[in-house]
Design a protein around this motif. Structure first.
Motif, mmCIF file in Angstrom:
data_model
loop_
_atom_site.group_PDB
_atom_site.id
_atom_site.type_symbol
_atom_site.label_atom_id
_atom_site.label_comp_id
_atom_site.label_asym_id
_atom_site.label_seq_id
_atom_site.Cartn_x
_atom_site.Cartn_y
_atom_site.Cartn_z
ATOM 1 N N ALA A 87 38.866 44.692 48.585
ATOM 2 C CA ALA A 87 38.141 45.771 47.910
ATOM 3 C C ALA A 87 36.839 46.123 48.618
ATOM 4 O O ALA A 87 36.428 47.276 48.618
ATOM 5 C CB ALA A 87 37.865 45.385 46.465
ATOM 6 N N THR A 88 36.181 45.131 49.199
ATOM 7 C CA THR A 88 34.909 45.459 49.857
ATOM 8 C C THR A 88 35.145 46.478 50.969
ATOM 9 O O THR A 88 34.365 47.415 51.151
ATOM 10 C CB THR A 88 34.233 44.171 50.388
ATOM 11 N N GLU A 89 36.244 46.316 51.682
ATOM 12 C CA GLU A 89 36.560 47.320 52.713
ATOM 13 C C GLU A 89 36.873 48.674 52.070
ATOM 14 O O GLU A 89 36.442 49.730 52.569
ATOM 15 C CB GLU A 89 37.744 46.858 53.586
ATOM 16 N N VAL B 116 36.057 54.858 41.634
ATOM 17 C CA VAL B 116 36.183 53.904 40.525
ATOM 18 C C VAL B 116 36.722 52.592 41.105
ATOM 19 O O VAL B 116 37.831 52.549 41.642
ATOM 20 C CB VAL B 116 37.110 54.431 39.408
ATOM 21 N N ASP B 117 35.899 51.558 41.015
ATOM 22 C CA ASP B 117 36.291 50.231 41.475
ATOM 23 C C ASP B 117 37.303 49.684 40.467
ATOM 24 O O ASP B 117 36.965 49.399 39.317
ATOM 25 C CB ASP B 117 35.015 49.366 41.539
ATOM 26 N N CYS B 118 38.559 49.569 40.920
ATOM 27 C CA CYS B 118 39.633 49.200 39.993
ATOM 28 C C CYS B 118 40.023 47.730 40.102
ATOM 29 O O CYS B 118 41.057 47.312 39.561
ATOM 30 C CB CYS B 118 40.859 50.076 40.263
ATOM 31 N N VAL B 119 39.206 46.950 40.812
ATOM 32 C CA VAL B 119 39.589 45.573 41.136
ATOM 33 C C VAL B 119 40.001 44.776 39.903
ATOM 34 O O VAL B 119 41.032 44.124 39.876
ATOM 35 C CB VAL B 119 38.421 44.877 41.866
ATOM 36 N N GLN B 120 39.159 44.818 38.865
ATOM 37 C CA GLN B 120 39.428 43.936 37.718
ATOM 38 C C GLN B 120 40.429 44.559 36.745
ATOM 39 O O GLN B 120 40.811 43.909 35.772
ATOM 40 C CB GLN B 120 38.118 43.576 37.006
ATOM 41 N N GLY B 121 40.848 45.782 37.022
ATOM 42 C CA GLY B 121 41.783 46.435 36.097
ATOM 43 C C GLY B 121 43.236 46.270 36.495
ATOM 44 O O GLY B 121 44.143 46.378 35.656
ATOM 45 N N PHE C 174 41.232 48.450 45.459
ATOM 46 C CA PHE C 174 41.915 47.342 44.775
ATOM 47 C C PHE C 174 41.888 46.115 45.685
ATOM 48 O O PHE C 174 41.760 46.241 46.910
ATOM 49 C CB PHE C 174 43.393 47.697 44.502
ATOM 50 N N SER C 175 42.079 44.965 45.055
ATOM 51 C CA SER C 175 42.049 43.735 45.841
ATOM 52 C C SER C 175 43.216 42.835 45.451
ATOM 53 O O SER C 175 43.472 42.637 44.256
ATOM 54 C CB SER C 175 40.723 43.016 45.540
ATOM 55 N N GLY C 176 43.907 42.285 46.442
ATOM 56 C CA GLY C 176 45.094 41.461 46.168
ATOM 57 C C GLY C 176 44.762 40.124 45.529
ATOM 58 O O GLY C 176 45.470 39.644 44.642
ATOM 59 N N HIS C 177 43.637 39.531 45.956
ATOM 60 C CA HIS C 177 43.390 38.158 45.492
ATOM 61 C C HIS C 177 42.880 38.086 44.061
ATOM 62 O O HIS C 177 42.644 37.001 43.538
ATOM 63 C CB HIS C 177 42.461 37.409 46.458
ATOM 64 N N LYS C 178 42.692 39.250 43.422
ATOM 65 C CA LYS C 178 42.322 39.225 42.007
ATOM 66 C C LYS C 178 43.573 39.344 41.142
ATOM 67 O O LYS C 178 43.491 39.364 39.928
ATOM 68 C CB LYS C 178 41.380 40.389 41.674
ATOM 69 N N LEU C 179 44.718 39.520 41.761
ATOM 70 C CA LEU C 179 45.962 39.614 40.990
ATOM 71 C C LEU C 179 47.054 38.797 41.685
ATOM 72 O O LEU C 179 48.098 39.314 42.053
ATOM 73 C CB LEU C 179 46.392 41.079 40.787
HETATM 74 N N1 PLP Z 1 34.640 44.737 42.931
HETATM 75 C C1 PLP Z 1 34.795 43.891 41.921
HETATM 76 C C2 PLP Z 1 34.671 44.378 40.511
HETATM 77 C C3 PLP Z 1 35.052 42.552 42.177
HETATM 78 O O1 PLP Z 1 35.203 41.705 41.159
HETATM 79 C C4 PLP Z 1 35.146 42.136 43.518
HETATM 80 C C5 PLP Z 1 35.315 40.711 43.829
HETATM 81 O O2 PLP Z 1 34.627 39.841 43.296
HETATM 82 C C6 PLP Z 1 34.991 43.060 44.549
HETATM 83 C C7 PLP Z 1 34.748 44.365 44.210
HETATM 84 C C8 PLP Z 1 35.128 42.669 46.003
HETATM 85 O O3 PLP Z 1 36.484 42.389 46.247
HETATM 86 P P1 PLP Z 1 37.009 41.685 47.609
HETATM 87 O O4 PLP Z 1 36.785 40.243 47.415
HETATM 88 O O5 PLP Z 1 38.465 42.013 47.657
HETATM 89 O O6 PLP Z 1 36.277 42.266 48.747
#
Ligand code: PLP
Length: 774
Positions: free
Chosen positions: A81-83, A194-199, A217-222
């Motif tokens: 997600a940071t990228e 919209v940062d959808c990481v936690q959704g 989105f981020s893979g390691h959160k799911l």
């Molecule tokens: N946004 C949210 C809401 C997060 O919880 C995180 C991770 O903690 C990030 C962004 C960053 O995600 P990533 O670790 O995939 O770069």
């Protein structure tokens, strides 16, 4: 070095930190391994091996579209997600370069509770690309909901708006439909991320039917591995590739794709879209889990408060604080009991709160004491039952050791006897208990630790002999703090009402004892010992020390003093400042000389600050590293010379946040002997006479089922009692071998360092601690 395969989770580990990262689902791991082993082709190759890889890549993209409802727009695989956030922000800012001349006072808006990746990236690229917009946080209300009014007022001049679907610390979600309306009513064209990481996997997203421009989105959160993520970009939204090169991902993100990571997403997405698969639980089931956990927590911690409103948060996150307990206390206890949660705050030298909870206007204690417990949508009922059982048994250890009120029996009283050091940031409170007389004494109380003191007193039915200050602390003066010692005295004991004690808490007492220089001082009894008051002005005009020891026939001889609580007069690594309001540098000189007359060079001095985790000191140790002090003690410095030199020194003490307010820091370094986890078993076998010291707190020691170390002579000597330990074991400095261990190697390193500094000869330490030893 340990072999990788030796690094394993503890058996029965209960992982409740899924918002930080999730375990990898077996199906996802299998998919990645299968791809690495058998489908190793490069998706850009046109031979059949490459085509197979390409199929995995594209079929995953199709599944991703299905999962997030993106039948249009782009899906780009990223490293996480940071990228994705980086790409979105650069794209939006790059596109707004020409707008900055047409928009007056442009702003970049982001939610005040956004993950740090968002504001930091906004600030970074705003500066790098010379956008010169103002980066402004959108406030949230006490529930964490964005201030729509504020957005309405500022959106017309926004180049970009960044919000999140759900918060990582609290699980608080935003009503995206309403938010969209507010944003678009004010500015139909503003670029919206919209940062959808936690959704992902928890909230139904129908993304292409919204006007969201970018969604990372981020893979390691799911349940995927680290290093894979994806970014949705709305059709026709401006886009700037941040990685150029071989033109992969249709030129949108170059670099050979992370195919094993993508394959694991493929496996996860398949489960998500399969209505007949119950790996991912329904919202109702997850709400049931939350209720079950909350019921358990409410029972375990009667003073619990939740830092978010369940009605507007994802069911998978519980963020709570417990009045009277630091987040570190709970986190350490849970970790020892194999329950992994996270705390937003607390490092050794600085107490920090959660910026998310601060933005929600939560009180300081809630923000500093917050614990986040987060489970994942693939959690099973059996895991939740186990978690509840583990929480129930873990808190018993806290009750035994009086961090929580209980009617428990007194069986762990021994752990309370003697001197304890309680720390808040770099401030220190000393707590002395005389177990046989059930009397207790507190020196230099800190408001934040008053609940802890009250619980201990009430839990053990102690009589409070005194709540004493060595001087009026700068913090108390500066913050105009409610006088916590007055508060404590009032609560504890009617005889200690304000009228019966002086400004620093010293009670009216008839007892007078003689010090070795012949001086008579007033004293109070505690068990078979006395605490004597010795005025030592200088740091402030009313500074004093308290001498604790065993007076015989009305005389407290130097060698009968156990501890001196000298406040800020003698710091570890410096002499207390003499340039503060009310300081008396000339008198400070006399006070140091007086202290040296009535104590031994090796008497333990317990200061009111501990900037370097060295706990306590002695005049002889200080004289070694502090030439100014040495010269005073050796009569080589006149008062005038001292005043001059001290003034120069005080000027050099910088007043940054991390620097000491009250003294000077000198670095102390003594090489430690490390025994690495892979050498530990053999080392213990080869050194049968060694004493293993677990320096964690007693509740952690009790909650932790150790494995092979149980067979060894392991004793619990918590870091809070290291000065007491030094005092009791001073006769064994030369002969006994000690090896210190804790959870991570941090506290054991500090303990070993302090022992070494106090001339304990055979001290070892286990870097990595129980985390690597089990
Ligand atoms: N946004 C949210 C809401 C997060 O919880 C995180 C991770 O903690 C990030 C962004 C960053 O995600 P990533 O670790 O995939 O770069």
């Amino acid at each position: 070095m340990l072999n990788l395969t030796d690094i394993q989770p503890q058996a029965d580990e209960i992982y409740l930190d899924n918002n930080a990262t999730t375990p990898v689902l077996p199906q996802a791991a299998d998919a990645a391994i299968h791809t690495m082993n058998l489908c190793y082709g490069n998706p850009s190759s046109s031979h059949m091996t490459g085509l197979k890889a390409k199929y995995i890549l594209e079929s995953t993209r199709t599944l991703a579209r299905q999962v997030i409802g993106a039948n249009s727009g782009e899906i780009i695989f990223t490293s996480g997600a940071t990228e994705g956030i980086q790409t979105s922000i650069i794209s939006a800012l790059n596109a707004s370069r020409n707008k900055t001349s047409t928009v007056a006072n442009p702003v970049l808006l982001y939610g005040a509770t956004e993950h740090k990746a968002v504001p930091e990236t906004l600030k970074h690229w705003n500066a790098m690309l010379n956008i010169n917009a103002e980066v402004v946080a959108i406030p949230v209300d006490e529930r964490g909901i964005l201030d729509h009014e504020f957005i309405t007022r500022h959106a017309h001049r926004a180049l970009m708006i960044c919000t999140m679907v759900a918060n990582n610390e609290t699980g608080v979600f935003q009503d995206l439909g309403k938010l969209e309306q507010v944003i678009r009513d004010s500015n139909p064209d503003v670029l919206w991320m919209v940062d959808c990481v936690q959704g992902l996997g928890k909230i139904d997203l129908d993304i292409a039917n919204t006007t969201i421009d970018y969604a990372p989105f981020s893979g390691h959160k799911l349940y995927g591995p680290k290093g894979i993520g994806m970014l949705y970009v709305r059709e026709n939204a401006p886009y700037t590739p941040i990685i150029a090169g071989g033109g992969q991902e249709s030129g949108l993100r170059s670099g050979t794709e992370n195919l094993p990571g993508i394959a694991s997403l493929n496996a996860i997405f398949k489960l998500l879209v399969d209505d007949n698969d119950d790996t991912f639980k329904s919202h109702e089931v997850l709400c049931g889990y939350r209720q079950q956990l909350a019921t358990t927590l409410n029972k375990a911690f009667p003073n619990i408060v939740y830092n978010h409103d369940f009605s507007c948060s994802l069911p998978t996150t519980l963020n709570f604080s417990v009045k009277g307990l630091a987040s570190k206390d709970i986190m350490d206890l849970f970790d020892a009991a194999r329950i992994r949660v996270s705390s937003g705050s607390a490092c050794s030298s600085k107490v920090t709160g959660s910026f998310v909870l601060d933005a929600m206007g939560k009180p300081k204690w809630q923000s500093e004491g917050a614990i986040r417990l987060s489970f994942g949508p693939a959690q099973t009922q059996e895991e939740i039952d186990r978690a509840c059982g583990a929480i129930e048994s873990a808190v018993v250890a806290m009750q035994h050791h009086c961090l929580l009120m209980t009617d428990a029996d007194g069986e762990s009283d021994a752990n309370v006897d003697g001197l304890q050091q309680w720390v808040y940031g770099n401030q220190v409170t000393w707590c002395y208990v005389d177990q046989s007389s059930r009397q207790i004494l507190l020196i230099d109380p800190i408001a934040e630790l008053s609940d802890r003191f009250q619980t201990l007193v009430n839990c053990r039915n102690f009589t409070v002999v005194g709540v004493l200050n060595t001087h009026l602390h700068q913090q108390q003066l500066a913050e105009d703090e409610n006088d916590c010692s007055l508060m404590l005295r009032t609560v504890m004991n009617d005889a200690m009402q304000e009228s019966n004690v002086d400004a620093l808490g010293w009670p009216n007492t008839e007892i007078s004892i003689q010090l070795e220089n012949g001086q008579q001082v007033s004293a109070v009894k505690i068990g078979d010992r006395v605490i004597a008051k010795l005025d030592l002005p200088g740091h402030t005009e009313n500074s004093r020390a308290y001498l604790l020891g065993n007076a015989v026939d009305g005389v407290l001889r130097k060698d009968a003093i156990d501890y001196v609580f000298a406040g800020d007069l003698i710091q570890i690594g410096g002499i207390g400042r003499s340039d503060l309001h009310g300081s008396l540098p000339e008198t400070l000189y006399d006070s140091i000389r007086l202290l040296a007359q009535v104590t031994l060079p090796d008497t333990l001095l317990c200061p009111a600050h501990d900037y370097q985790q060295l706990f306590s000191t002695t005049l002889s140790l200080e004289a070694k590293s502090n030439p100014l002090l040495r010269k005073i003690l050796e009569n080589q410095l006149s008062k005038q010379e001292f005043v001059f030199e001290k003034a120069q020194l005080d000027k050099t003490i910088q007043q940054s946040e991390d620097e000491p307010l009250c003294g000077l820091i000198v670095q102390q370094n003594k090489a430690l002997i490390d025994v690495y986890p892979d050498q530990l078993q053999k080392f213990l076998a080869d050194n049968a006479d060694i004493q293993v010291i677990d320096v964690r707190e007693p509740h952690e020691f009790e909650a932790h089922r150790r494995e092979y170390l149980d067979e060894q002579k392991i004793v619990n000597l918590p870091l809070t009692r290291i000065t007491d330990f030094i005092h009791r074991f001073t006769g064994e400095k030369a002969q006994t071998k000690f090896i210190c261990i804790c959870r991570s190697g941090s506290r054991s390193g500090a303990a070993a360092n302090a022992l070494k500094r106090m001339d304990f000869e055979h001290v070892y330490h286990v870097p990595g601690g129980f985390a690597l030893v089990n």
